[in-house]
Scaffold this active site. Sequence first.
Site, PDB file in Angstrom:
ATOM      1  N   GLU A   1       0.810  -0.908  -0.161  1.00 21.07           N
ATOM      2  CA  GLU A   1       0.020   0.337   0.245  1.00 21.07           C
ATOM      3  C   GLU A   1       0.352   1.479   0.001  1.00 21.07           C
ATOM      4  OE1 GLU A   1      -2.012   1.579  -0.164  1.00 21.07           O
ATOM      5  OE2 GLU A   1      -4.344   0.982   0.210  1.00 21.07           O
ATOM      6  N   ASP A   2       0.238   1.991  -0.539  1.00 20.08           N
ATOM      7  CA  ASP A   2       1.128   3.564  -0.679  1.00 20.08           C
ATOM      8  C   ASP A   2       1.009   4.084   0.457  1.00 20.08           C
ATOM      9  OD1 ASP A   2      -2.021   3.692  -1.834  1.00 20.08           O
ATOM     10  OD2 ASP A   2      -1.362   5.751  -2.002  1.00 20.08           O
TER      11      ASP A   2
ATOM     12  N   ASP B   1      -4.080   5.830   6.471  1.00 17.42           N
ATOM     13  CA  ASP B   1      -5.005   7.739   7.359  1.00 17.42           C
ATOM     14  C   ASP B   1      -5.803   6.414   7.734  1.00 17.42           C
ATOM     15  OD1 ASP B   1      -5.780   8.981   7.782  1.00 17.42           O
ATOM     16  OD2 ASP B   1      -6.050  10.469   6.040  1.00 17.42           O
TER      17      ASP B   1
ATOM     18  N   PHE C   1      -2.684  16.665   3.848  1.00 19.61           N
ATOM     19  CA  PHE C   1      -2.920  16.007   2.337  1.00 19.61           C
ATOM     20  C   PHE C   1      -2.136  15.982   1.450  1.00 19.61           C
ATOM     21  CE2 PHE C   1      -4.624  15.311  -1.836  1.00 19.61           C
ATOM     22  CZ  PHE C   1      -6.308  14.005  -1.740  1.00 19.61           C
TER      23      PHE C   1
ATOM     24  N   ARG D   1       0.044  12.205  -9.441  1.00 17.44           N
ATOM     25  CA  ARG D   1       0.281  10.503  -9.071  1.00 17.44           C
ATOM     26  C   ARG D   1       1.361  10.622  -9.877  1.00 17.44           C
ATOM     27  NH1 ARG D   1      -4.190   7.713  -7.518  1.00 17.44           N
ATOM     28  NH2 ARG D   1      -6.150   7.428  -8.504  1.00 17.44           N
TER      29      ARG D   1
HETATM   30  C1  PRP Z   1      -6.240   6.106  -1.352  1.00 14.28           C
HETATM   31  C2  PRP Z   1      -5.063   5.675  -0.768  1.00 14.28           C
HETATM   32  C3  PRP Z   1      -5.117   4.189  -0.332  1.00 14.28           C
HETATM   33  C4  PRP Z   1      -6.331   4.349   1.509  1.00 14.28           C
HETATM   34  C5  PRP Z   1      -6.233   4.748   2.290  1.00 14.28           C
HETATM   35  O1  PRP Z   1      -6.810   5.373  -2.015  1.00 14.28           O
HETATM   36  O2  PRP Z   1      -4.134   5.089  -1.564  1.00 14.28           O
HETATM   37  O3  PRP Z   1      -5.623   3.110  -0.501  1.00 14.28           O
HETATM   38  O4  PRP Z   1      -6.993   5.776  -0.028  1.00 14.28           O
HETATM   39  O5  PRP Z   1      -6.598   5.503   2.835  1.00 14.28           O
HETATM   40  P1  PRP Z   1      -7.100   4.949   4.870  1.00 14.28           P
HETATM   41  O6  PRP Z   1      -6.581   4.841   5.372  1.00 14.28           O
HETATM   42  O7  PRP Z   1      -8.135   6.306   4.727  1.00 14.28           O
HETATM   43  O8  PRP Z   1      -8.808   4.384   3.577  1.00 14.28           O
HETATM   44  P2  PRP Z   1      -8.287   5.803  -2.978  1.00 14.28           P
HETATM   45  O9  PRP Z   1      -8.857   5.407  -1.789  1.00 14.28           O
HETATM   46  O10 PRP Z   1      -7.551   7.784  -2.656  1.00 14.28           O
HETATM   47  O11 PRP Z   1      -7.847   5.823  -4.411  1.00 14.28           O
HETATM   48  P3  PRP Z   1      -6.704   5.316  -5.423  1.00 14.28           P
HETATM   49  O12 PRP Z   1      -5.460   4.504  -4.715  1.00 14.28           O
HETATM   50  O13 PRP Z   1      -6.899   5.068  -6.600  1.00 14.28           O
HETATM   51  O14 PRP Z   1      -5.948   6.931  -5.427  1.00 14.28           O
END
Ligand code: PRP
Length: 185
Positions: free
Chosen positions: A104-105, A108, A157, A170
């Site tokens: 995971e990136d 949060d 953010f 991105r």
């Molecule tokens: C973002 C990020 C993680 C997730 C983390 O994805 O890439 O997967 O949110 O957030 P959390 O811990 O609050 O759940 P996003 O839903 O924005 O989709 P994306 O990766 O396609 O941008």
Amino acid sequence: MNTVTPKGIAAIVFTAEEIAAATVRLAEVIARDYASEPVLLVGVLKGALFFTADLARALPDSLDISIDFLAVTSYGNSDRSSGEVRLLKDMSEGAEGKHVLIVEDIIDNGLTLSYLQDLIGRRHPASLRSCVLLDKPYRRRVDVKVDYLGLTCPDTFIVGYGLDYQEKYRNLPYLARLEPWVFEG
Ligand code: PRP
């Protein structure tokens, strides 16, 4: 190479070099832990696109590695999580009997990783661990276990290195915070 800072970027939070160093540190620990068993890296799209690729390439050739992806979303076009995680694309291969490492990136509120650990955990993997590049510990809504953690983010953010705001930014090689006017549209 384009060295002009894109419109809306207020400041760099982590440079490309800092991201690369954190990725190498994570790869060293992961390489030790999976030295004697094959590992299936499961990158979480879209955010972990670059991190999954860079982490996989930082692991030694001697490791037995496969790579798969799935896609989830919870943020839509907003800078706030909807709180509802949606699976947009599942893994291409099964997880049963495999040593799965979710890549995971960012974590949060934790709902996305918690959802994925539950989803893949029900498929009877031989083991299931998680590797997350960026930790934002300020607004956790669920207690979620992360086995490999890279960098702790400030409470702001951020975009770049796979992370977006309304699908933009991105492609930036670094992580940055945005000017407030960007969110005002
Ligand atoms: C973002 C990020 C993680 C997730 C983390 O994805 O890439 O997967 O949110 O957030 P959390 O811990 O609050 O759940 P996003 O839903 O924005 O989709 P994306 O990766 O396609 O941008």
